[in-house]
Write a protein that holds these residues in place. Structure first.
Motif, PDB file in Angstrom:
ATOM      1  N   ALA A  43     -19.117 -17.643 -13.211  1.00  0.00           N
ATOM      2  CA  ALA A  43     -20.345 -17.855 -13.986  1.00  0.00           C
ATOM      3  C   ALA A  43     -21.585 -17.574 -13.140  1.00  0.00           C
ATOM      4  CB  ALA A  43     -20.375 -19.272 -14.530  1.00  0.00           C
ATOM      5  N   ASP A  44     -21.529 -17.968 -11.859  1.00  0.00           N
ATOM      6  CA  ASP A  44     -22.683 -17.758 -10.977  1.00  0.00           C
ATOM      7  C   ASP A  44     -23.064 -16.288 -10.888  1.00  0.00           C
ATOM      8  OD1 ASP A  44     -22.899 -20.441 -10.450  1.00  0.00           O
ATOM      9  OD2 ASP A  44     -21.871 -20.358  -8.504  1.00  0.00           O
ATOM     10  N   PHE A  45     -22.062 -15.415 -10.800  1.00  0.00           N
ATOM     11  CA  PHE A  45     -22.319 -13.989 -10.627  1.00  0.00           C
ATOM     12  C   PHE A  45     -22.220 -13.202 -11.923  1.00  0.00           C
ATOM     13  CE2 PHE A  45     -20.920 -15.295  -6.308  1.00  0.00           C
ATOM     14  CZ  PHE A  45     -22.081 -14.958  -5.637  1.00  0.00           C
ATOM     15  N   GLY A  46     -21.859 -13.884 -13.014  1.00  0.00           N
ATOM     16  CA  GLY A  46     -21.734 -13.185 -14.292  1.00  0.00           C
ATOM     17  C   GLY A  46     -20.682 -12.097 -14.254  1.00  0.00           C
ATOM     18  N   ALA A  47     -19.597 -12.338 -13.522  1.00  0.00           N
ATOM     19  CA  ALA A  47     -18.549 -11.338 -13.333  1.00  0.00           C
ATOM     20  C   ALA A  47     -17.186 -12.002 -13.469  1.00  0.00           C
ATOM     21  CB  ALA A  47     -18.689 -10.681 -11.957  1.00  0.00           C
ATOM     22  N   TRP A  48     -16.293 -11.374 -14.238  1.00  0.00           N
ATOM     23  CA  TRP A  48     -14.986 -11.954 -14.494  1.00  0.00           C
ATOM     24  C   TRP A  48     -13.903 -10.906 -14.293  1.00  0.00           C
ATOM     25  CZ3 TRP A  48     -19.396 -13.070 -17.111  1.00  0.00           C
ATOM     26  CH2 TRP A  48     -19.758 -14.425 -17.194  1.00  0.00           C
ATOM     27  N   PRO A  49     -12.841 -11.251 -13.561  1.00  0.00           N
ATOM     28  CA  PRO A  49     -11.754 -10.290 -13.338  1.00  0.00           C
ATOM     29  C   PRO A  49     -10.813 -10.228 -14.543  1.00  0.00           C
ATOM     30  CG  PRO A  49     -11.227 -12.359 -12.263  1.00  0.00           C
ATOM     31  CD  PRO A  49     -12.610 -12.522 -12.842  1.00  0.00           C
ATOM     32  N   ASP A  50     -10.131  -9.106 -14.665  1.00  0.00           N
ATOM     33  CA  ASP A  50      -9.082  -8.979 -15.673  1.00  0.00           C
ATOM     34  C   ASP A  50      -7.793  -9.632 -15.197  1.00  0.00           C
ATOM     35  OD1 ASP A  50     -10.314  -7.004 -17.735  1.00  0.00           O
ATOM     36  OD2 ASP A  50     -10.746  -6.115 -15.781  1.00  0.00           O
ATOM     37  N   TYR A  51      -7.591  -9.634 -13.865  1.00  0.00           N
ATOM     38  CA  TYR A  51      -6.367 -10.177 -13.283  1.00  0.00           C
ATOM     39  C   TYR A  51      -6.698 -10.978 -12.032  1.00  0.00           C
ATOM     40  CZ  TYR A  51      -4.541  -6.191 -15.968  1.00  0.00           C
ATOM     41  OH  TYR A  51      -4.273  -5.285 -16.954  1.00  0.00           O
ATOM     42  N   THR A  52      -5.826 -11.892 -11.685  1.00  0.00           N
ATOM     43  CA  THR A  52      -5.880 -12.566 -10.378  1.00  0.00           C
ATOM     44  C   THR A  52      -4.524 -12.410  -9.704  1.00  0.00           C
ATOM     45  OG1 THR A  52      -5.242 -14.722 -11.331  1.00  0.00           O
ATOM     46  CG2 THR A  52      -7.614 -14.255 -11.094  1.00  0.00           C
ATOM     47  N   LEU A  53      -4.556 -12.351  -8.379  1.00  0.00           N
ATOM     48  CA  LEU A  53      -3.355 -12.187  -7.559  1.00  0.00           C
ATOM     49  C   LEU A  53      -3.437 -13.174  -6.399  1.00  0.00           C
ATOM     50  CD1 LEU A  53      -3.527  -8.312  -7.295  1.00  0.00           C
ATOM     51  CD2 LEU A  53      -1.649  -9.520  -8.409  1.00  0.00           C
ATOM     52  N   GLY A  54      -2.318 -13.802  -6.064  1.00  0.00           N
ATOM     53  CA  GLY A  54      -2.315 -14.680  -4.908  1.00  0.00           C
ATOM     54  C   GLY A  54      -2.554 -13.911  -3.625  1.00  0.00           C
ATOM     55  N   ALA A  55      -2.017 -12.695  -3.550  1.00  0.00           N
ATOM     56  CA  ALA A  55      -2.185 -11.841  -2.370  1.00  0.00           C
ATOM     57  C   ALA A  55      -1.851 -10.419  -2.759  1.00  0.00           C
ATOM     58  CB  ALA A  55      -1.275 -12.308  -1.230  1.00  0.00           C
ATOM     59  N   PHE A  56      -2.263  -9.485  -1.910  1.00  0.00           N
ATOM     60  CA  PHE A  56      -1.957  -8.074  -2.157  1.00  0.00           C
ATOM     61  C   PHE A  56      -0.554  -7.796  -1.638  1.00  0.00           C
ATOM     62  CE2 PHE A  56      -1.962  -3.543  -1.097  1.00  0.00           C
ATOM     63  CZ  PHE A  56      -2.469  -3.000  -2.256  1.00  0.00           C
ATOM     64  N   ARG A  57       0.407  -7.934  -2.499  1.00  0.00           N
ATOM     65  CA  ARG A  57       1.804  -7.619  -2.196  1.00  0.00           C
ATOM     66  C   ARG A  57       2.411  -6.927  -3.405  1.00  0.00           C
ATOM     67  NH1 ARG A  57       1.791 -13.482  -2.115  1.00  0.00           N
ATOM     68  NH2 ARG A  57       2.394 -14.279  -4.175  1.00  0.00           N
ATOM     69  N   TRP A  58       3.588  -6.330  -3.216  1.00  0.00           N
ATOM     70  CA  TRP A  58       4.178  -5.547  -4.302  1.00  0.00           C
ATOM     71  C   TRP A  58       4.702  -6.446  -5.412  1.00  0.00           C
ATOM     72  CZ3 TRP A  58       3.377  -1.061  -6.045  1.00  0.00           C
ATOM     73  CH2 TRP A  58       4.282  -0.411  -6.909  1.00  0.00           C
ATOM     74  N   ARG A  59       5.499  -7.465  -5.074  1.00  0.00           N
ATOM     75  CA  ARG A  59       6.032  -8.387  -6.094  1.00  0.00           C
ATOM     76  C   ARG A  59       5.926  -9.822  -5.578  1.00  0.00           C
ATOM     77  NH1 ARG A  59       8.510  -5.416  -9.980  1.00  0.00           N
ATOM     78  NH2 ARG A  59       9.405  -3.401  -9.373  1.00  0.00           N
TER      79      ARG A  59
ATOM     80  N   LEU B 278       0.833  -1.197   0.000  1.00  0.00           N
ATOM     81  CA  LEU B 278       0.000   0.000   0.000  1.00  0.00           C
ATOM     82  C   LEU B 278       0.871   1.251   0.000  1.00  0.00           C
ATOM     83  CD1 LEU B 278      -2.968   0.909   0.068  1.00  0.00           C
ATOM     84  CD2 LEU B 278      -2.793   1.010   2.566  1.00  0.00           C
ATOM     85  N   SER B 279       1.915   1.260   0.815  1.00  0.00           N
ATOM     86  CA  SER B 279       2.825   2.408   0.852  1.00  0.00           C
ATOM     87  C   SER B 279       3.559   2.568  -0.474  1.00  0.00           C
ATOM     88  CB  SER B 279       3.833   2.244   1.992  1.00  0.00           C
ATOM     89  OG  SER B 279       3.190   2.251   3.253  1.00  0.00           O
ATOM     90  N   ALA B 280       3.916   1.453  -1.111  1.00  0.00           N
ATOM     91  CA  ALA B 280       4.625   1.511  -2.388  1.00  0.00           C
ATOM     92  C   ALA B 280       3.762   2.136  -3.484  1.00  0.00           C
ATOM     93  CB  ALA B 280       5.076   0.114  -2.808  1.00  0.00           C
TER      94      ALA B 280
ATOM     95  N   ARG C 162       4.049   5.835  -3.023  1.00  0.00           N
ATOM     96  CA  ARG C 162       5.366   6.312  -3.456  1.00  0.00           C
ATOM     97  C   ARG C 162       5.465   6.339  -4.971  1.00  0.00           C
ATOM     98  NH1 ARG C 162       7.187   2.971   0.766  1.00  0.00           N
ATOM     99  NH2 ARG C 162       7.853   1.364  -0.748  1.00  0.00           N
ATOM    100  N   ALA C 163       4.712   5.475  -5.630  1.00  0.00           N
ATOM    101  CA  ALA C 163       4.703   5.448  -7.097  1.00  0.00           C
ATOM    102  C   ALA C 163       3.808   6.529  -7.676  1.00  0.00           C
ATOM    103  CB  ALA C 163       4.242   4.069  -7.577  1.00  0.00           C
ATOM    104  N   GLY C 164       3.177   7.341  -6.820  1.00  0.00           N
ATOM    105  CA  GLY C 164       2.388   8.466  -7.283  1.00  0.00           C
ATOM    106  C   GLY C 164       0.961   8.126  -7.669  1.00  0.00           C
ATOM    107  N   LYS C 165       0.469   6.981  -7.215  1.00  0.00           N
ATOM    108  CA  LYS C 165      -0.881   6.561  -7.575  1.00  0.00           C
ATOM    109  C   LYS C 165      -1.924   7.181  -6.639  1.00  0.00           C
ATOM    110  CE  LYS C 165       1.134   4.156 -10.649  1.00  0.00           C
ATOM    111  NZ  LYS C 165       1.095   4.596 -12.070  1.00  0.00           N
TER     112      LYS C 165
ATOM    113  N   TRP D  23      -2.970   6.165   1.770  1.00  0.00           N
ATOM    114  CA  TRP D  23      -4.162   6.199   0.928  1.00  0.00           C
ATOM    115  C   TRP D  23      -4.659   7.648   0.878  1.00  0.00           C
ATOM    116  CZ3 TRP D  23      -4.001   3.951   5.763  1.00  0.00           C
ATOM    117  CH2 TRP D  23      -4.801   4.524   6.758  1.00  0.00           C
ATOM    118  N   ASP D  24      -5.363   7.976  -0.186  1.00  0.00           N
ATOM    119  CA  ASP D  24      -5.858   9.340  -0.385  1.00  0.00           C
ATOM    120  C   ASP D  24      -7.272   9.526   0.142  1.00  0.00           C
ATOM    121  OD1 ASP D  24      -3.671  10.607  -2.147  1.00  0.00           O
ATOM    122  OD2 ASP D  24      -4.109   8.734  -3.195  1.00  0.00           O
ATOM    123  N   HIS D  25      -8.116   8.514  -0.031  1.00  0.00           N
ATOM    124  CA  HIS D  25      -9.533   8.625   0.330  1.00  0.00           C
ATOM    125  C   HIS D  25      -9.998   7.306   0.926  1.00  0.00           C
ATOM    126  CE1 HIS D  25      -9.409  12.163  -2.248  1.00  0.00           C
ATOM    127  NE2 HIS D  25      -8.988  11.398  -3.234  1.00  0.00           N
ATOM    128  N   PHE D  26     -10.944   7.389   1.834  1.00  0.00           N
ATOM    129  CA  PHE D  26     -11.606   6.195   2.343  1.00  0.00           C
ATOM    130  C   PHE D  26     -13.101   6.360   2.107  1.00  0.00           C
ATOM    131  CE2 PHE D  26     -10.927   2.386   4.976  1.00  0.00           C
ATOM    132  CZ  PHE D  26     -12.240   1.958   5.030  1.00  0.00           C
TER     133      PHE D  26
END
Length: 283
Positions: free
Chosen positions: A267-283, A44-46, A49-52, A81-84
């Motif tokens: 299929a159940d929810f009719g929703a598909w992600p563009d990406y999958t991640l094992g966890a929220f980490r930088w690399r 989250l901090s990274a 720092r990347a300007g997002k 974070w900028d906003h909650f």
């Protein structure tokens, strides 16, 4: 796009190369309620720092400020974070506008379903709390204590209000919540029960539009192609992001930690992600 085209990534650094605005879920992505997931604080901090631009967007019935306090207490860096944007905050502002316009009269008796005796959802509103369903003018389901009570408790409490067709608002549509003792039924399940008892419910939060509209407004109305929504719920985060017209990434923690049959879930929810991640980490 179909589920088989989702791109799997090791971390969010690759997303930071492509997107400028991040709409991030908190429960199940950043933390499980008790402590941050490994690497989440640093990631989250990274991003900052990347300007997002980072907007945390949460189906929490609490307002923004108590949610932000909890993140700091858990060890997340101030300013990362900028906003909650919580569903509780969005709902509070809707009720405030209703009160200002006269649509919500002073002295309205509210049956509040919350957690840990939290009252932030109604602070500053012209509501009078009641603990009884038979004299409530309004029902507000902000959270679940499904780790303390069973659904029969809520059936007894809400049945009289539902029978009288008392309007109900649910500010946390999640049907599953993470607790210290494992997954439990969430406020969304209580809202479903209210409908089964004969009442009607207005849901505020993901995947419904108002919370995305609020987050994108705070982010300065960016081009949708520059925005990505990251979450652990296909029903809420991915479906909501799809409907809002932004890219989505599904994190395999939180409520999906033990799931393997994702194709069926998409299929159940009719929703598909563009990406999958094992966890929220930088690399």
């Amino acid at each position: 796009m179909s589920a088989k085209h989702a791109v799997h990534l090791d971390g969010i650094a690759a997303l930071a190369e492509r997107y400028e605005v991040f709409l991030l879920d908190q429960f199940g992505v950043l933390h499980g309620g008790q402590q941050p997931y490994p690497g989440a604080v640093e990631a989250l901090s990274a991003l900052k720092r990347a300007g997002k631009t980072v907007a945390l967007i949460s189906n929490s019935g609490k307002r923004a400020e108590p949610n932000e306090r909890r993140l700091l207490k858990l060890g997340f860096e101030a300013g990362s974070w900028d906003h909650f944007v919580s569903s509780g905050e969005v709902a509070w502002r809707i009720f405030r506008n209703m009160a200002d316009s006269g649509a919500l009269r002073a002295g309205t008796r509210c049956l509040l379903i919350s957690r840990d005796e939290d009252r932030s959802a109604i602070e500053g509103l012209p509501l009078v709390l009641t603990e009884r369903g038979d004299d409530a003018d309004l029902v507000l389901i902000a959270a679940s204590e499904g780790d303390r009570y069973d659904l029969d408790h809520y059936r007894r409490l809400l049945g009289p209000a539902a029978a009288r067709k008392v309007p109900c608002f649910c500010t946390n549509p999640d049907r599953i919540m993470l607790t210290a003792v494992g997954p439990g039924f969430g406020a969304g399940e209580i809202a479903d029960l209210y409908e089964q008892l004969g009442g009607s419910v207005t849901r505020i939060g993901k995947p419904y539009p108002a919370i995305y509209e609020a987050a994108l407004a705070l982010a300065g109305h960016p081009a949708l192609s520059d925005v990505i929504c990251v979450g652990d719920s296909v029903e809420h985060d991915i479906a909501g992001g799809n409907a809002a017209g932004v890219s989505t990434a599904l994190v395999m923690t939180g409520i999906l930690a033990d799931r393997s049959d994702l194709t069926g879930l998409f299929a159940d929810f009719g929703a598909w992600p563009d990406y999958t991640l094992g966890a929220f980490r930088w690399r």
